[in-house]
Design a protein around this motif. Structure first.
Motif, PDB file in Angstrom:
ATOM      1  N   LEU A   1       0.954  -1.100   0.134  1.00 30.20           N
ATOM      2  CA  LEU A   1       0.084   0.123   0.099  1.00 30.20           C
ATOM      3  C   LEU A   1       0.886   1.268   0.060  1.00 30.20           C
ATOM      4  N   ALA A   2       2.056   1.100   0.760  1.00 33.72           N
ATOM      5  CA  ALA A   2       3.007   2.392   0.854  1.00 33.72           C
ATOM      6  C   ALA A   2       3.494   2.673  -0.367  1.00 33.72           C
ATOM      7  N   LEU A   3       3.912   1.352  -1.142  1.00 32.32           N
ATOM      8  CA  LEU A   3       4.436   1.760  -2.517  1.00 32.32           C
ATOM      9  C   LEU A   3       3.445   1.940  -3.428  1.00 32.32           C
ATOM     10  N   ALA A   4       2.163   1.802  -3.363  1.00 33.54           N
ATOM     11  CA  ALA A   4       1.015   1.927  -4.358  1.00 33.54           C
ATOM     12  C   ALA A   4       0.821   3.557  -4.143  1.00 33.54           C
ATOM     13  N   ALA A   5       0.705   4.138  -2.863  1.00 31.22           N
ATOM     14  CA  ALA A   5       0.616   5.391  -2.666  1.00 31.22           C
ATOM     15  C   ALA A   5       1.860   6.227  -3.068  1.00 31.22           C
ATOM     16  N   LEU A   6       2.985   5.719  -3.013  1.00 28.08           N
ATOM     17  CA  LEU A   6       4.197   6.458  -3.423  1.00 28.08           C
ATOM     18  C   LEU A   6       4.049   6.767  -5.020  1.00 28.08           C
ATOM     19  N   LEU A   7       3.754   5.521  -5.655  1.00 28.95           N
ATOM     20  CA  LEU A   7       3.773   5.518  -7.228  1.00 28.95           C
ATOM     21  C   LEU A   7       2.644   6.470  -7.732  1.00 28.95           C
ATOM     22  N   PHE A   8       1.645   6.326  -7.033  1.00 28.69           N
ATOM     23  CA  PHE A   8       0.564   7.572  -7.080  1.00 28.69           C
ATOM     24  C   PHE A   8       0.962   8.992  -7.276  1.00 28.69           C
ATOM     25  N   LEU A   9       1.437   9.229  -6.189  1.00 26.21           N
ATOM     26  CA  LEU A   9       1.926  10.794  -5.861  1.00 26.21           C
ATOM     27  C   LEU A   9       3.132  11.020  -6.931  1.00 26.21           C
TER      28      LEU A   9
END
Length: 276
Positions: A33-41
């Protein structure tokens, strides 16, 4: 390897219990989830700054772009292959010197190994690019990148090979000598084949490092993948898109090499279990 075979990992570490497995699952989910959020940002920021605009990606719809990148990739693979062969030869010579019974030779090779491991690859490249030509030695751009990359990795390969040789039980050498075999025959027919088989995964990992070090080819103006990428960036003003595509290419190559390393490790362990 058979299902009943116990690996070193099984001996050293206990199998995780139910509670530990739950914590591992939770940690994995949180990390994803953290990686997905970072990728989104990151993608959002690229969109805001216009880096995802079609004009920066249109060049990849052209055959000439891929042909140009393919030529650079061929140059990279050519340099990496030549450096890998050269580094194995140099590493082999240094390893033989390191295990020699002749003390002066052993001392010289030890110094060379430590020097090779301690000096950054870029300094070796600058030496071949700036100093060697002043000595009257004319080298092509290919050898100005291949030779220093090989020298930089030779010390590590020598130590990998030496560790493999030291891992072979000494009793095998003693048994062979007692049967009348010479020292050279014992080493190259009995000891080294076993040592080489056991360190193949580590040697493949060194090839990955050699491949990465060839990205310094821009210093000597050798037409590799990174150099051709810089040309595309200069011509199309598409820094992000070009570097992302080149990064994916490098990741795929290194992934294949790592898979080869894992396969070699499994095959090596299977062969060891079979022979024993």
């Amino acid at each position: 390897m058979s299902a009943g075979t116990t690996s070193i990992r099984d001996v050293l570490y206990e199998a995780p219990g139910p509670k530990t497995r739950r914590w591992i699952a939770v940690g994995t989910a949180v990390s994803l989830l953290a990686l997905a959020a970072l990728l989104f940002l990151v993608l959002r920021q690229f969109y805001i700054t216009g880096q995802l605009s079609g004009k920066y990606w249109k060049l990849f719809t052209q055959y000439s772009t891929w042909r140009f990148l393919g030529q650079g990739l061929a140059g990279t693979l050519k340099a990496a292959l030549a450096a890998s062969v050269l580094v194995f030869i140099l590493g082999m010579l240094l390893m033989l010197g390191r295990i020699s019974r002749f003390s002066p030779l052993r001392g010289i090779c030890t110094v060379l190994v430590e020097f090779s491991r301690g000096v950054p690859t870029l300094l070796f490249i600058y030496f071949f690019f700036l100093v060697v030509p002043q000595m009257g030695v004319k080298l092509s751009a290919f050898w100005k990148i291949t030779a220093p990359v090989a020298i930089s990795a030779a010390g590590m390969v020598a130590e990998v090979l030496r560790s493999g040789v030291n891992a072979v039980p000494k009793g095998q050498r003693e048994a062979a000598v007692s049967l009348g075999m010479g020292e050279g025959s014992v080493f190259f027919k009995i000891i080294f084949p076993q040592a080489f088989r056991s360190v193949i995964p580590a040697l493949i990992s060194e090839i990955v490092i050699v491949l990465k070090d060839t990205t310094f080819a821009y210093v000597v103006n050798y037409a590799d993948l990174m150099q051709n990428a810089k040309v595309l960036i200069s011509n199309h003003d598409a820094l992000l898109s070009v570097y992302l595509v080149v990064a994916v290419i490098y990741i795929l190559i290194n992934y294949l090499l790592n898979k080869a390393s894992v396969a070699a490790a499994h095959r090596s362990r299977s062969s060891t279990v079979t022979t024993r």
